[in-house]
Design a protein around this motif. Structure first.
Motif, mmCIF file in Angstrom:
data_model
loop_
_atom_site.group_PDB
_atom_site.id
_atom_site.type_symbol
_atom_site.label_atom_id
_atom_site.label_comp_id
_atom_site.label_asym_id
_atom_site.label_seq_id
_atom_site.Cartn_x
_atom_site.Cartn_y
_atom_site.Cartn_z
ATOM 1 N N PHE A 6 46.922 41.169 37.097
ATOM 2 C CA PHE A 6 45.511 40.843 37.215
ATOM 3 C C PHE A 6 45.344 39.327 37.266
ATOM 4 O O PHE A 6 46.231 38.573 36.887
ATOM 5 C CB PHE A 6 44.714 41.363 36.007
ATOM 6 N N THR A 7 44.170 38.906 37.719
ATOM 7 C CA THR A 7 43.765 37.514 37.610
ATOM 8 C C THR A 7 42.449 37.474 36.862
ATOM 9 O O THR A 7 41.485 38.167 37.246
ATOM 10 C CB THR A 7 43.608 36.859 38.995
ATOM 11 N N GLN A 8 42.407 36.719 35.783
ATOM 12 C CA GLN A 8 41.190 36.651 34.978
ATOM 13 C C GLN A 8 40.034 36.127 35.823
ATOM 14 O O GLN A 8 40.153 35.096 36.500
ATOM 15 C CB GLN A 8 41.405 35.749 33.761
ATOM 16 N N ASN A 9 38.930 36.856 35.790
ATOM 17 C CA ASN A 9 37.760 36.465 36.556
ATOM 18 C C ASN A 9 37.080 35.261 35.924
ATOM 19 O O ASN A 9 37.423 34.820 34.825
ATOM 20 C CB ASN A 9 36.764 37.631 36.639
ATOM 21 N N ALA A 10 36.085 34.765 36.622
ATOM 22 C CA ALA A 10 35.333 33.619 36.120
ATOM 23 C C ALA A 10 34.618 33.987 34.832
ATOM 24 O O ALA A 10 34.335 35.145 34.554
ATOM 25 C CB ALA A 10 34.327 33.156 37.170
ATOM 26 N N ASN A 46 40.991 32.374 36.050
ATOM 27 C CA ASN A 46 42.064 32.267 37.050
ATOM 28 C C ASN A 46 43.483 32.384 36.483
ATOM 29 O O ASN A 46 44.452 32.221 37.224
ATOM 30 C CB ASN A 46 41.945 30.967 37.841
ATOM 31 N N LYS A 47 43.615 32.678 35.194
ATOM 32 C CA LYS A 47 44.929 32.904 34.616
ATOM 33 C C LYS A 47 45.474 34.256 35.096
ATOM 34 O O LYS A 47 44.749 35.229 35.222
ATOM 35 C CB LYS A 47 44.865 32.892 33.093
ATOM 36 N N LYS A 48 46.807 34.288 35.346
ATOM 37 C CA LYS A 48 47.443 35.517 35.777
ATOM 38 C C LYS A 48 47.862 36.328 34.561
ATOM 39 O O LYS A 48 48.458 35.801 33.619
ATOM 40 C CB LYS A 48 48.663 35.231 36.647
ATOM 41 N N VAL A 49 47.569 37.626 34.587
ATOM 42 C CA VAL A 49 47.895 38.529 33.486
ATOM 43 C C VAL A 49 48.780 39.654 34.020
ATOM 44 O O VAL A 49 48.399 40.364 34.949
ATOM 45 C CB VAL A 49 46.614 39.129 32.863
#
Length: 550
Positions: A243-247, A538-541
């Motif tokens: 996932f990519t953390q949303n805004a 925008n951090k990758k999880v």
């Protein structure tokens, strides 16, 4: 001549065969080195991945549990039961395949719950439901139930399991471990029911209420059956979801509390207000972008949301000053409003213009000690001409379409009046009324059913005031799951989940201080972050885990 040709051919073939096998005496030939045989990989299955399995009980247990605390026993039917006896935490559990044919989990679990509660009451206990919801485990839907079990006299913690297994064992006694000797009047029972291959399974775990936090940390995954399955020979697979953390602001949840403000609600409103500190602390830890609002069930005024001390703001959020005090005000609308409570109408007609956000998930909590009068008693919520009372089928269809998740802290009744053509359930329902430290109540079945079908949870409003924190925790857990952007594609075995945020490993934290946790709901499983572990925009999880390949 034919014979000679055949003999010659035979001799030539034998010579070739001997040479190929290294049978030649020539020093120039080098022996052939056989290639090593690679071992066949062991298939990962329930039996290889589970911490322990019981063929007798047809149960598999996953996770970091101590096998020495588990034993097996045999019932009169020949079926087995897996027993948990943890003398360190004073936890007493049981799990088994009930061998009862079932195709409808709701009907199966409702019948089992009614039977268990009657058995406990027949043995002198006061019993109230704190949680009744549907979630999922690796094999499908699960009904999760938490009960408060209050005995008048001090009882050993074995007592709850003893009386339930006695009934399951057709009234015949069964030899049980005696390592847990602690006693208490106030006990709690977690139950989980699920179906597999047309038969019903149960897990039960009883313990003292004052041990609830420690039990949740050690046996929480078992108590909701996310770490349990049948002993089926299923393949276990590994997967990674990225996932990519949303805004910031994408984790928004709007929570509307619909509170009965009639003359009998003093105690119940007080219980809501007294839970403010615990409620807000847990909300803020989860990092949820929340809004809380309140309206009543008085049709003459319920369209408008209650206002804060400034007489104009209609919700509490993370920025609200003195949020706890403001909640105490909102949660206690008084007890002088209409005695014809119409919660469904008031939620449907509420003016949410300055409260509801388009990017937010919606969660609604009904709080009432009376039946939903419009759908049960065909009472018109307003006296204006032209309004026709809506039946339960109408409201059920409407609430399902909203996509919101509904909770209810209400009475204990079970009978549903689906349309006005159906008989009035009334006092024929054995669970129509309840009484306890939290107050007394009647009805509640219609509220409970809306909670069930929308993936929420229901609880008894009659429960001890000290136990309302369990209800609050369940609401916060659901809000956290709704707010999460990290919905997993499979149902994970919880002990196998690893979470990595931008190359850094994040630990699971069951205290919800700083780390991640899993929320299992009717729609699947989500990852929820707490404290400093919450990923920034925008951090990758990356979430890796194992699951059962059904």
């Amino acid at each position: 001549m034919l014979l000679k040709k055949s003999l010659l051919a035979l001799l030539i073939g034998a010579s070739v065969f001997l040479t190929a096998c290294g049978g030649s005496d020539s020093d120039d030939s080098e022996p052939t080195t056989p290639k090593p045989t690679e071992p066949k990989p062991v298939e990962s299955t329930v039996q290889t991945e589970a911490t322990l399995t019981s063929e007798k009980a047809n149960i598999a247990v996953f996770g970091n549990v101590d096998k020495k605390y588990f034993t097996e026993a045999t019932l009169a039917t020949g079926n087995g039961v897996l027993l948990l006896d943890d003398p360190q935490l004073n936890s007493v559990g049981f799990a088994l395949d009930l061998k009862s044919k079932a195709t409808d989990l709701n009907a199966f679990s409702a019948a089992q719950l009614e039977s268990y509660m009657k058995i406990l009451r027949d043995h002198g206990a006061t019993v109230n439901v704190l949680v009744n919801k549907t979630s999922k485990n690796a094999q499908g839907n699960v009904t999760n139930i938490t009960l408060d079990v209050d005995f008048k006299n001090v009882e050993t913690l074995n007592r709850v399991r003893e009386v339930l297994l006695l009934a399951i064992n057709q009234g015949k006694s069964i030899s049980l471990p005696t390592t847990v000797t602690a006693k208490d009047t106030k006990q709690r029972l977690n139950l989980a029911f699920w179906l597999e291959n047309g038969t019903g399974f149960v897990w039960g775990n009883s313990y003292a209420v004052n041990q609830a936090t420690a039990i949740e940390k050690q046996y929480g995954d078992l108590n909701i059956a996310s770490a349990l399955s049948s002993n089926a020979k299923l393949q276990v697979k590994t997967i990674t979801n990225s996932f990519t953390q949303n805004a910031q602001g994408s984790n928004a949840v709007d929570i509307l509390w619909n509170i009965d403000s009639s003359g009998s609600m003093y105690e119940e409103q007080k219980n809501l207000a007294n839970g403010a500190s615990q409620f807000f602390t847990a909300l803020n830890k989860a990092g949820i972008d929340y809004r809380l609002a309140v309206n009543t069930q008085d049709a003459y005024d319920c369209q408008n949301l209650r206002t804060l001390s400034d007489q104009k703001s209609v919700f509490i959020d993370r920025k609200t000053l003195n949020a706890e005090e403001e909640w105490k005000k909102l949660a206690q609308p008084g007890t002088s409003d209409s005695a014809t409570e119409t919660g469904f109408y008031c939620v449907r007609e509420a003016n949410l213009t300055n409260f509801d956000r388009t990017n937010a998930k919606n969660l609604i909590v009904f709080v009432s000690d009376e039946p939903e009068n419009e759908t049960v008693n065909q009472a018109r919520p307003i006296r204006s001409n032209g309004y026709q009372a809506r039946d339960f089928a109408d409201y059920k269809n409407y609430f399902l379409k909203t996509g919101a998740t509904y909770f209810s802290i209400v009475g204990t009744a079970n009978s549903i009046r689906n349309t006005f053509a159906d008989n009035y359930p009334g006092y024929q329902d054995k669970a129509w009324g309840c009484r306890g430290d939290g107050g007394s109540a009647e009805g509640g079945a219609h509220f409970k059913e809306i909670s069930r079908v929308t993936g929420g949870s229901s609880a008894s409003i009659c429960a001890n005031a000290s136990s309302w924190n369990v209800m609050f925790s369940e609401i916060i857990k659901a809000a956290s799951g709704l707010a999460s952007s990290f919905t997993l594609t499979q149902l994970p075995i919880p002990s196998t989940v690893t979470v990595n945020v931008s190359g850094k490993n994040v630990q699971r934290d069951l205290t919800h201080q700083n780390g991640f946790d899993l929320v299992y709901s009717a729609t699947g499983a989500t990852i929820v972050f707490y404290g400093e572990a919450l990923p920034t925009a925008n951090k990758k999880v990356d979430v890796s885990y194992k699951y059962l390949n059904k």
